[in-house]
Structure formats: structure tokens, C-alpha cells
Design a protein around this motif. Structure first.
Motif, PDB file in Angstrom:
ATOM      1  N   ALA A 196       0.838  -1.208   0.000  1.00  0.00           N
ATOM      2  CA  ALA A 196       0.000   0.000   0.000  1.00  0.00           C
ATOM      3  C   ALA A 196       0.867   1.250   0.000  1.00  0.00           C
ATOM      4  O   ALA A 196       0.600   2.218  -0.727  1.00  0.00           O
ATOM      5  CB  ALA A 196      -0.917  -0.009   1.217  1.00  0.00           C
ATOM      6  N   ASN A 197       1.920   1.242   0.792  1.00  0.00           N
ATOM      7  CA  ASN A 197       2.825   2.397   0.820  1.00  0.00           C
ATOM      8  C   ASN A 197       3.527   2.578  -0.519  1.00  0.00           C
ATOM      9  O   ASN A 197       3.771   3.710  -0.967  1.00  0.00           O
ATOM     10  CB  ASN A 197       3.850   2.234   1.943  1.00  0.00           C
ATOM     11  N   ALA A 198       3.864   1.452  -1.170  1.00  0.00           N
ATOM     12  CA  ALA A 198       4.483   1.537  -2.502  1.00  0.00           C
ATOM     13  C   ALA A 198       3.505   2.133  -3.511  1.00  0.00           C
ATOM     14  O   ALA A 198       3.887   2.936  -4.375  1.00  0.00           O
ATOM     15  CB  ALA A 198       4.925   0.138  -2.948  1.00  0.00           C
ATOM     16  N   MET A 199       2.224   1.751  -3.404  1.00  0.00           N
ATOM     17  CA  MET A 199       1.201   2.301  -4.291  1.00  0.00           C
ATOM     18  C   MET A 199       1.031   3.800  -4.068  1.00  0.00           C
ATOM     19  O   MET A 199       0.831   4.568  -5.017  1.00  0.00           O
ATOM     20  CB  MET A 199      -0.128   1.576  -4.041  1.00  0.00           C
ATOM     21  N   LEU A 200       1.155   4.215  -2.804  1.00  0.00           N
ATOM     22  CA  LEU A 200       1.074   5.646  -2.501  1.00  0.00           C
ATOM     23  C   LEU A 200       2.216   6.395  -3.197  1.00  0.00           C
ATOM     24  O   LEU A 200       2.013   7.483  -3.761  1.00  0.00           O
ATOM     25  CB  LEU A 200       1.141   5.866  -0.984  1.00  0.00           C
ATOM     26  N   GLY A 201       3.422   5.789  -3.169  1.00  0.00           N
ATOM     27  CA  GLY A 201       4.565   6.410  -3.849  1.00  0.00           C
ATOM     28  C   GLY A 201       4.337   6.515  -5.351  1.00  0.00           C
ATOM     29  O   GLY A 201       4.666   7.527  -5.980  1.00  0.00           O
ATOM     30  N   LYS A 202       3.742   5.478  -5.930  1.00  0.00           N
ATOM     31  CA  LYS A 202       3.447   5.489  -7.371  1.00  0.00           C
ATOM     32  C   LYS A 202       2.441   6.580  -7.708  1.00  0.00           C
ATOM     33  O   LYS A 202       2.549   7.262  -8.744  1.00  0.00           O
ATOM     34  CB  LYS A 202       2.889   4.118  -7.765  1.00  0.00           C
ATOM     35  N   MET A 203       1.481   6.728  -6.829  1.00  0.00           N
ATOM     36  CA  MET A 203       0.463   7.757  -7.024  1.00  0.00           C
ATOM     37  C   MET A 203       1.094   9.146  -7.068  1.00  0.00           C
ATOM     38  O   MET A 203       0.776   9.976  -7.933  1.00  0.00           O
ATOM     39  CB  MET A 203      -0.538   7.668  -5.862  1.00  0.00           C
ATOM     40  N   MET A 204       1.991   9.406  -6.143  1.00  0.00           N
ATOM     41  CA  MET A 204       2.652  10.712  -6.095  1.00  0.00           C
ATOM     42  C   MET A 204       3.595  10.900  -7.280  1.00  0.00           C
ATOM     43  O   MET A 204       3.806  12.027  -7.754  1.00  0.00           O
ATOM     44  CB  MET A 204       3.386  10.883  -4.772  1.00  0.00           C
ATOM     45  N   LYS A 205       4.106   9.795  -7.811  1.00  0.00           N
ATOM     46  CA  LYS A 205       4.968   9.862  -8.987  1.00  0.00           C
ATOM     47  C   LYS A 205       4.195  10.395 -10.199  1.00  0.00           C
ATOM     48  O   LYS A 205       4.749  11.091 -11.050  1.00  0.00           O
ATOM     49  CB  LYS A 205       5.520   8.463  -9.291  1.00  0.00           C
ATOM     50  N   TYR A 206       2.899  10.059 -10.238  1.00  0.00           N
ATOM     51  CA  TYR A 206       2.053  10.546 -11.326  1.00  0.00           C
ATOM     52  C   TYR A 206       1.576  11.984 -11.086  1.00  0.00           C
ATOM     53  O   TYR A 206       0.770  12.511 -11.847  1.00  0.00           O
ATOM     54  CB  TYR A 206       0.843   9.625 -11.516  1.00  0.00           C
ATOM     55  N   GLY A 207       2.057  12.578 -10.027  1.00  0.00           N
ATOM     56  CA  GLY A 207       1.721  13.973  -9.750  1.00  0.00           C
ATOM     57  C   GLY A 207       0.385  14.177  -9.082  1.00  0.00           C
ATOM     58  O   GLY A 207      -0.146  15.292  -9.082  1.00  0.00           O
ATOM     59  N   LEU A 208      -0.175  13.108  -8.514  1.00  0.00           N
ATOM     60  CA  LEU A 208      -1.476  13.218  -7.856  1.00  0.00           C
ATOM     61  C   LEU A 208      -1.283  13.418  -6.358  1.00  0.00           C
ATOM     62  O   LEU A 208      -0.465  12.744  -5.728  1.00  0.00           O
ATOM     63  CB  LEU A 208      -2.308  11.960  -8.106  1.00  0.00           C
ATOM     64  N   VAL A 209      -2.047  14.326  -5.793  1.00  0.00           N
ATOM     65  CA  VAL A 209      -1.943  14.633  -4.370  1.00  0.00           C
ATOM     66  C   VAL A 209      -2.906  13.736  -3.589  1.00  0.00           C
ATOM     67  O   VAL A 209      -4.092  13.660  -3.930  1.00  0.00           O
ATOM     68  CB  VAL A 209      -2.291  16.121  -4.112  1.00  0.00           C
ATOM     69  N   PRO A 210      -2.406  13.049  -2.565  1.00  0.00           N
ATOM     70  CA  PRO A 210      -3.307  12.202  -1.763  1.00  0.00           C
ATOM     71  C   PRO A 210      -4.432  13.039  -1.151  1.00  0.00           C
ATOM     72  O   PRO A 210      -4.194  14.122  -0.622  1.00  0.00           O
ATOM     73  CB  PRO A 210      -2.382  11.647  -0.671  1.00  0.00           C
ATOM     74  N   SER A 211      -5.647  12.534  -1.249  1.00  0.00           N
ATOM     75  CA  SER A 211      -6.806  13.238  -0.697  1.00  0.00           C
ATOM     76  C   SER A 211      -7.033  12.807   0.745  1.00  0.00           C
ATOM     77  O   SER A 211      -6.350  11.914   1.264  1.00  0.00           O
ATOM     78  CB  SER A 211      -8.046  12.928  -1.533  1.00  0.00           C
TER      79      SER A 211
END
Length: 876
Positions: free
Chosen positions: A541-556
Motif C-alpha cells: 500500500a505504501n508503494a502504491m502511494l509512492g506510485k500515485m505521487m509519482k504521477y503527480g497526484l496529491v493524496p486526498s
């Protein structure tokens, strides 16, 4: 007088198409066509329209139904000396002929008139067509293009045509085009009147062209016209449209000093609307008061603006009081006023109140618009009343709809399409996929095309039920129809697969989203994170969070909450607290669900004091605890044997404006009943545990308490919890309803009856409790007890529900006690004050019939007429 000293700016050419359209007039059907009509037919119809009341002639209507523009023009030409008759026939044939029904056909008929040099009829026809287009920008643009093409045939617009066109353009907020039309009028030598100048000023002001409007006013003054209330009010409007309230009030003050342009209710309403839009509600209400003091009564528009402002900030009760105030001031609300209130009440889940407003609207003779219906239908669907929502659709389809706000056919279809989409989505959310597909399939017969929203709602509904193959089939149909897939569609499919542990199967969809640049929010990643958290795969899950931020998306806030929940589920409460702090540092404010999950996690780990500290600190962060937050803590104290502390939490929640729900009553009653029993520990740990997945729904509230608790409890337990609840400042009706319904389910009718009688004698009316007792007596055929209980309720000035009466009436008839049943029917009509007696009488007569019963039908009928009593749906 009203000019600024600031530099002039060029007016943006938003509408550069005034009378400058390339128009191929040859495309109109101007030539005679022997195969379309005959001379005989034209002369025959010509003779018919010479007769009195010819518009109602059935033969003529039959002939006109397929009359071409060419034939209609020929008939008008036969009466060229009678312009009035020609105009009457033009209006009539446009309504009767399928060829002239839309704007294109009417323009074609106008072209035929021009080609036959019937300019007198044509000019009056132009005025009619402009008036028909006054609600459609595209329509007036098309008409202007056609008129420009007709100038090649020597046709010129008259002054009434131009004047009507100016008013139409002003109404459509087409200020720049109106100015170009004005220039053309001047160039063609027309002498404009004061009303034309005022119309041009108003048109410019509605688009916010303040400086252009002021320059135009100067020109008007030089021509000898004075400034009046209409012109100055337009200038106030222009400044409000540009969010320049200071300048708007400067004009307003000058108006107040000039006798010739005193502010009227329209001026005040515009300023009040500007203040409301700027969030300055207090000043808006002060201006309303000033308006009254100066002898200018607020109009429907004034009240509607203020009601909307109150609704927008959630002060619906005060908005409703303003509606009542309108009645005392003899100010009649319009459809828009009622629609604002209905929409807001539905958004707040107050459906019965929304229905009350709807009924009031109908009572005052107003026909609801499609937007009103959509607000109600949407509210019904959100509350799960999808059948009632479907009934409203049938009312709409019967034509009981005001189309004032949706004048064009295309816009009408769009609005009806929204209605169908709301219903499809509502049935999908309720899990009634068959009904959703029935509505989906009926859209074609209604002339509507399902759009991306329709398909996505079906896909989401199927995914939530685990029917992924069908969802993929719908996706295929969507692609075949050429409908683009958006982020919502992709996310619905991904979420469906993640929910059943098949996240890997939809990786290709995720890649497709990236390729098509559909990945714009964190929603899709949240689906993956939720699935990983449930499987305790926190590293992934933490790795997926990193991938999300790599795409320039801000965690909601949802992203953070899902991660925190995953760690709480794994027992890593300390890490969850660190994540909460990091979340705040990142500028993402936790919401009530985030805090509730943290509090729940701490309580599950025995750290109740820390959980309580967080609960009391929530308000300092601008977050108010809800029912579920308090319920978690109350349950934790009850499990720990600290009933006194649990009641203190209840007292705190009441002071903060939050009433206890069934979760809390369940926990408290468990504490009283089971604390000293051998099974107490097990029972307290198994009754109504709250996890994060149930925090947003009270769906299972009535099942929170195990049935054995109701079997073990006695009246003393109920009285003890009642006394403690009263000390906390909580009204006891909901508690009594909860206790009595539970006792009735366990067959303990004597205790339930005793509790309810005690409450009724104290002037309280637990409606659900009374209905449960009456229903139980009827099911066990104890009608004497039932009648005695109903007499007690009526003697204390309360009235049982409509359904309760029907249960008893039906039961007495089955027992052969017809006279008693008939007396109850009379009492029913008298006591319940039924307005829809005509609607209800057939239902009661069915219950009184002597023939063999159909139990299922009776049950459905009782439920249906219960809706009439509780007004769950409007009766039109």
C-alpha cells in the motif's frame, strides 16, 4: 454623471455574428412543386379560411397536418390584401403542419412569403418568430442569419421587428449583438424611441459591459432623453455582474437623490443578490429592511434571492421561515422559490419536509418544472425510495410539468435525460438492477440516448453486486456506441474487481487510464489502497502511494483515511497517529471519518482515555464528532464497565447538538442488562461492534443489539436507562421506539404495551412504538386489546398511523366484526384529517370486502396507503 475617469477598454467581440452570416437562401424551398400540391387544394383551403371559426374546422386541420411551406405560402398569397388573415393563418399552420412545426420549417415558410413579395405578412411573421426565439440563443442566431439572406430579395425589417429583436437579445444576455443591431437600425434611418435605448443599455449591462453602457447613456442624454429608474437599475446590475459592489452602491445612492430615478424593488433585489453572492448576508438583510422602511415592498425575486442565500449556507429552517413571511406579506412564491427549498431539503435528507413544500406548491396552483421533479427524484433515490421516484417519473411523462425553465426541445430532452439517469443510478445503488435495466431500455422509446453517466451507473451497480462479466459487457456496449470512457467509469470497474480480490485483473485498465490521460484524481488509487489495506499488505500500500505521487497526484483526505484505517486494522495504532500528524503537516485536514477510525482503533486497543482526548480535541481543528464517533466511545466505556462515564459522553454529545442513535442505545442497554450476567462479557463484545466500514451508514442500527438482550431485559432496565437519558437532556421518544420495537420482535407485548402506555400518559407520542404494538396485536388476533390500546392513545390526543387503522379494520372484518370495522373507518377519516379521501376510499373498501383474502395484496396495500399518510410521495 455616471462616467468614470478610468481609461476605456475594447469591448470583447463575443458575438460577432449579428446579421453577418453567410446564408444560402437558395437552400429554402422557394420554387413551386407540382408534385407537392395542386391549384385546386390551395383554392379549396383558401375558401375554408374565409369562414368564421375556421381554425376549428376538422377538415382544414386534416389538410394542414402535412401542408408544405410552399403550399401554405401560396394560400397566404391568395389573400395578399388581407394581412391580418395572412398572419392568423401563418400562426395557425405553424402549429398544425408537421413541415412547419420546428424553427427551420417556419423560416422556410417565411422565405416563401418573402419570395412572393408578401412583405406585410412577412414582417409581422418575423415579430412572431423573434418572440418564439426569446428563450433560445441558437434559435435567434439562426433566424438572424436567415433574415440577412432575405435582404437579397429586397426584404427589410420594420421598426417593430427591430424593436422586438432588441428586447429578445437583451433577454438572452447578448449585449454586443444588441449593440450591433442598434447600429444597423441607425444606419437604415430608423428613429429610435426611449424604450429602444433603455433596451440596449440593459443588454450591455447584463453582460457586464459597464463602460460601454455608460458611454451609451451619455449619447442618450445628448439626444435629449433623461436617465430613469430602468436605465440606472441596469447600471447597478452591470456593476454587480462585475463584482464591483462599491460602484453599484454609488449609482444606487445617486438614484436615491434623484426624483426621476428612484430605486424600485428590482433595484433593491439586484443589490441584495450582489451582496448575497459576495457572502455579505447580514448587509443583504439590512438592505431588505431599509427597502421596507422606504415604502418599497420586497418582491418574489427579493425573497427568492434571500431564501437561496440561506439555503446555500445550510440555514434551511430560516429559509422556511422566510417562505412563511412571504405569505404574511401577500408575496406569492414562484416555482423557482419552491424548487430552491425542495432541492435543499432533499440534499439534507428531509424528504417529508420537501414533500410538504411540494404539496404547498401544488395547492397554490403552481405547476412544478422538470428541475423541481429532478430535485425530488434525486432526494428519493438518495433515501432509497426508488419506487416513489419512479412514480414521479410517470407523473412527468403524463405531461404535468412546467417547461418554463427548459424552453427548447433539446434542452428539454437533456433535462429528462437527467431524470432517467437519476433513476438508473438510484435503482443501481439500491441493488435493484432489473428495474435499472428496465429504465435503461425504456430510454430509447422516450427518444433519449443513454450517455456515459447512464452506462457508468449500470457498471458501478453490477460491480457492487460482483457481476463483473455483465459489467464488462456493458463496457463493451459503451465503447461500440462511441462513448468515451472517463475516470469515473474506469474507477467503478477497478473498484469492483478490487472489492473481490481481483486487483491484478484490472491492471490493464489502469494502464489504459494512464495512456488516455484519464488519471486526474486519487480515486482510482484509493480503490487499490483499500484492497491492499484489507489484506494487511501495508508495504504494498505504501508503494502504491509512492506510485500515485509519482504521477503527480496529491493524496486526498480519503487516501490518508484509508491508509490510517489499514494500520488500525493491523493493530499499528501508534503508526496511525503518526500518519495523522503527517497528514496535517501536508495541509490535508482530517475529516470526521478519519478521527472516528483513529478513535475506534485506540478503543479496540484499550486506549480509551487517549481516544477520549482526541474526541474532545476535534472541535479545535474545526471538525465536529458525529453519531458514530460518540457511539465508538460510548461502546468502549460500556465494555469497560464504566456506564457512568458512557452517560457523560452522551450528555456531551447532546450539548454539542448530536442526538443518540440506535448504536448508543444498544450499548447502554447492554451495559444495564448484561453487566452482571455470565454471558455479559461475550454479549458486550458482540453487540453492534462498529468498524470503519459501517461508519457512514445506519443500515444495521436495529440489529446492533442481540435478541437475547431483549429477552433478558425487564421494565426496570428500560426505566433506568430512560431516567439516565433524561438527565442527559435527551428526548425519550426515540428511546421508547427503540425499546418497544425490540420487545415486540421478541413477542414481549405486555412489557412493550406497559412502556408505551407510560409514555403516552406523560404526553409523549412514540409513533413507531404504537404502530408496532398495534401490528403485533393484529397479527396475534387480539383485537380487543388492540381497540383498548387505540382508545388510550386517542384519549391522550394522539392518533395512530394510517397503516395501523388499516391493520385493525382488515382484522375486524376477517373476524366478522363489520360494524366495529366501519366505525373505525369513520374514525380514521375524522381523526387523521385525510385530504385525499377519494384516493384512500377504494383501498379501505378493498380491506372491507367479504371475499377470500389475498394476504400479500393486503400487506402491499397497507404499506402503500401508509405512504399516503406519512406523505412519502406527493399526490398530484
Amino acid at each position: 454623471m455616471l462616467l468614470r475617469t478610468t481609461r476605456l477598454v475594447r469591448i470583447p467581440n463575443r458575438h460577432s455574428y449579428a446579421f453577418q452570416f453567410p446564408f444560402m437562401f437558395s437552400s429554402l424551398s422557394l420554387q413551386s412543386s407540382s408534385n407537392q400540391t395542386t391549384e385546386g387544394t390551395a383554392f379549396h383551403i383558401s375558401n375554408l379560411i374565409n369562414k368564421p371559426n375556421w381554425e376549428h374546422d376538422k377538415t382544414l386541420k386534416s389538410l394542414a397536418s402535412h401542408m408544405t411551406p410552399h403550399l401554405a405560402g401560396k394560400i397566404i398569397g391568395l389573400h395578399s390584401n388581407n394581412v391580418e388573415l395572412g398572419v392568423r393563418f401563418f400562426k395557425w399552420v405553424c402549429r398544425q403542419s408537421s413541415y412547419c412545426y420546428d424553427l427551420d420549417g417556419r423560416i422556410q415558410l417565411l422565405g416563401v412569403l418573402v419570395s412572393r413579395d408578401l412583405f406585410g405578412v412577412a414582417q409581422k411573421a418575423v415579430v412572431l418568430l423573434i418572440q418564439e426565439c426569446e428563450d433560445s440563443e441558437n434559435g435567434v442566431v439562426k433566424l438572424m442569419g436567415a433574415l440577412d439572406g432575405m435582404t437579397e430579395l429586397g426584404f427589410r425589417l420594420s421598426y417593430p421587428c427591430y424593436s422586438t429583436l432588441l428586447m429578445c437579445l437583451a433577454k438572452l444576455n447578448m449585449g454586443f449583438v444588441a449593440f450591433l443591431v442598434y447600429r444597423r437600425m441607425v444606419n437604415e434611418g430608423f428613429v429610435l424611441g426611449g424604450i429602444d435605448y433603455r433596451t440596449v443599455v440593459n443588454a450591455l449591462c447584463k453582460n457586464g459591459f459597464v463602460q460601454a453602457a455608460e458611454m451609451f447613456c451619455c449619447k442618450v442624454l445628448r439626444l435629449g432623453f433623461g436617465l430613469d429608474t430602468h436605465v440606472c437599475t441596469s447600471l447597478v446590475l452591470a456593476n454587480c455582474r462585475r463584482d464591483d459592489l462599491g460602484e453599484a452602491f454609488r449609482v444606487f445612492e445617486k438614484m436615491s437623490k434623484e426624483e426621476s430615478c428612484r430605486p424600485n424593488s428590482v433595484t433593491y433585489s439586484i443589490l441584495i443578490h450582489g451582496l448575497c453572492e459576495a457572502g455579505r448576508l447580514e448587509e443583504a438583510f439590512q438592505l431588505k429592511q431599509e427597502m421596507v422602511e422606504k415604502g418599497c415592498q420586497p418582491s418574489t425575486r427579493t425573497y427568492t434571492v434571500l431564501i437561496k442565500a440561506k439555503c446555500d449556507i445550510g440555514m434551511t429552517d430560516k429559509a422556511m421561515k422566510m417562505l412563511d413571511e412571504m405569505a404574511t406579506k401577500a408575496c406569492v412564491p414562484n416555482v423557482h422559490t419552491y424548487t430552491i427549498l425542495i432541492d435543499r431539503l432533499c440534499r439534507e435528507g428531509k424528504i417529508e419536509e420537501a414533500n410538504g413544500v411540494f404539496r404547498k406548491m401544488l395547492k397554490h396552483g403552481l405547476c412544478p418544472g422538470i428541475i423541481t421533479f429532478n430535485a425530488l427524484i434525486n432526494g428519493y433515490c438518495k433515501e432509497g425510495w426508488v419506487v416513489s421516484a419512479f412514480q414521479l417519473l410517470s407523473v412527468m411523462e403524463k405531461g404535468t410539468v412546467n417547461r418554463t425553465f427548459v424552453p427548447t426541445m433539446n434542452l428539454w430532452k437533456d433535462c429528462v435525460g437527467v431524470t432517467y439517469n437519476i433513476l438508473v443510478d438510484g435503482f443501481c445503488k439500491e441493488g435493484q438492477l432489473n428495474m435499472a435495466f428496465n429504465i435503461f431500455n425504456s430510454m430509447n422509446s422516450a427518444g433519449l440516448e443513454p450517455d456515459g453517466f447512464t452506462f457508468t451507473a449500470l457498471i458501478d451497480g453490477l460491480c457492487k453486486l460482483g457481476r463483473l462479466e455483465q459489467a464488462n459487457g456493458i463496457l463493451g456496449s459503451m465503447v461500440k456506441k462511441g462513448i468515451s470512457l472517463d475516470e469515473v467509469t474506469f474507477t467503478a470497474l477497478i473498484d469492483g474487481h478490487c472489492k473481490i480480490g481481483k486487483a491484478k485483473d484490472v491492471c490493464f485498465l489502469f494502464e489504459n487510464m494512464v495512456e488516455n490521460r484519464c488519471l486526474t484524481t486519487a480515486h482510482t488509487f484509493n480503490c487499490f489502497l483499500d484492497a491492499l489495506g484489507k489484506d494487511y499488505k501495508l508495504n504494498e500500500a505504501n508503494a502504491m502511494l509512492g506510485k500515485m505521487m509519482k504521477y503527480g497526484l496529491v493524496p486526498s483526505v480519503v487516501t490518508h483515511t484509508i491508509l490510517i484505517e489499514g494500520h488500525c486494522r493491523a493493530g499499528e495504532t501508534a503508526l496511525s497517529l503518526k500518519m495523522l500528524e503527517r497528514m496535517k503537516q501536508a495541509g490535508c485536514s482530517p475529516n470526521v471519518y478519519t478521527y472516528t477510525i483513529i478513535i475506534n482503533g485506540l478503543c479496540n486497543n484499550g486506549r480509551v482515555e487517549e481516544a477520549e482526548t482526541i474526541l474532545f480535541s476535534m472541535s479545535s481543528f474545526g471538525v465536529s464528532p458525529n453519531h458514530f464517533t460518540y457511539a465508538v466511545l460510548v461502546k468502549a466505556h460500556v465494555k469497560a464497565g464504566r456506564l457512568d462515564r458512557a452517560f457523560q459522553i452522551v450528555s456531551t454529545m447532546v450539548k454539542n447538538g448530536c442526538q443518540p442513535n440506535s448504536h448508543i442505545y444498544s450499548a447502554l442497554l447492554s451495559g444495564f442488562v448484561l453487566s452482571n450476567t455470565a454471558i455479559g462479557a461475550r454479549a458486550l463484545s458482540s453487540t453492534g461492534d462498529l468498524d470503519a466500514r459501517s461508519l457512514s451508514s445506519e443500515e444495521n442500527d436495529n440489529n446492533c443489539l442481540s435478541s437475547h438482550v431483549f429477552r433478558l431485559m425487564d421494565v426496570d432496565h428500560a426505566l433506568k436507562i430512560r431516567d439516565e437519558i433524561k438527565k442527559c437532556g435527551v428526548p425519550t421518544e426515540d428511546l421508547y421506539n427503540f425499546l418497544v420495537v425490540g420487545l415486540c420482535k421478541e413477542g414481549r407485548i405486555i412489557e412493550a404495551d406497559q412502556l408505551t402506555q407510560d409514555m403516552v400518559k406523560h404526553g409523549l407520542f412514540p409513533d413507531k412504538a404504537i404502530s408496532s404494538i398495534i401490528e403485533h396485536y393484529c397479527k396475534t388476533c387480539k383485537y380487543d386489546n388492540c381497540l383498548e390500546f387505540m382508545k388510550l392513545v386517542l384519549d391522550n390526543k394522539f392518533v395512530p398511523s394510517f397503516a395501523s387503522y388499516c391493520w385493525v379494520i382488515h382484522g375486524l372484518r376477517n373476524e366478522g366484526r363489520v360494524q366495529e370495522a366501519q366505525k373505525l373507518v369513520s374514525d380514521l377519516v375524522r381523526h387523521t384529517g385525510i385530504e385525499e379521501e377519494v384516493e384512500v376510499t377504494p383501498s379501505i373498501e378493498f380491506l372491507m370486502k367479504e371475499e377470500e383474502d389475498d394476504p400479500d395484496k393486503c400487506l402491499k396495500l397497507i404499506k402503500a396507503i401508509e405512504q399516503v399518510h406519512y406523505k412519502e410521495r406527493p399526490i398530484i
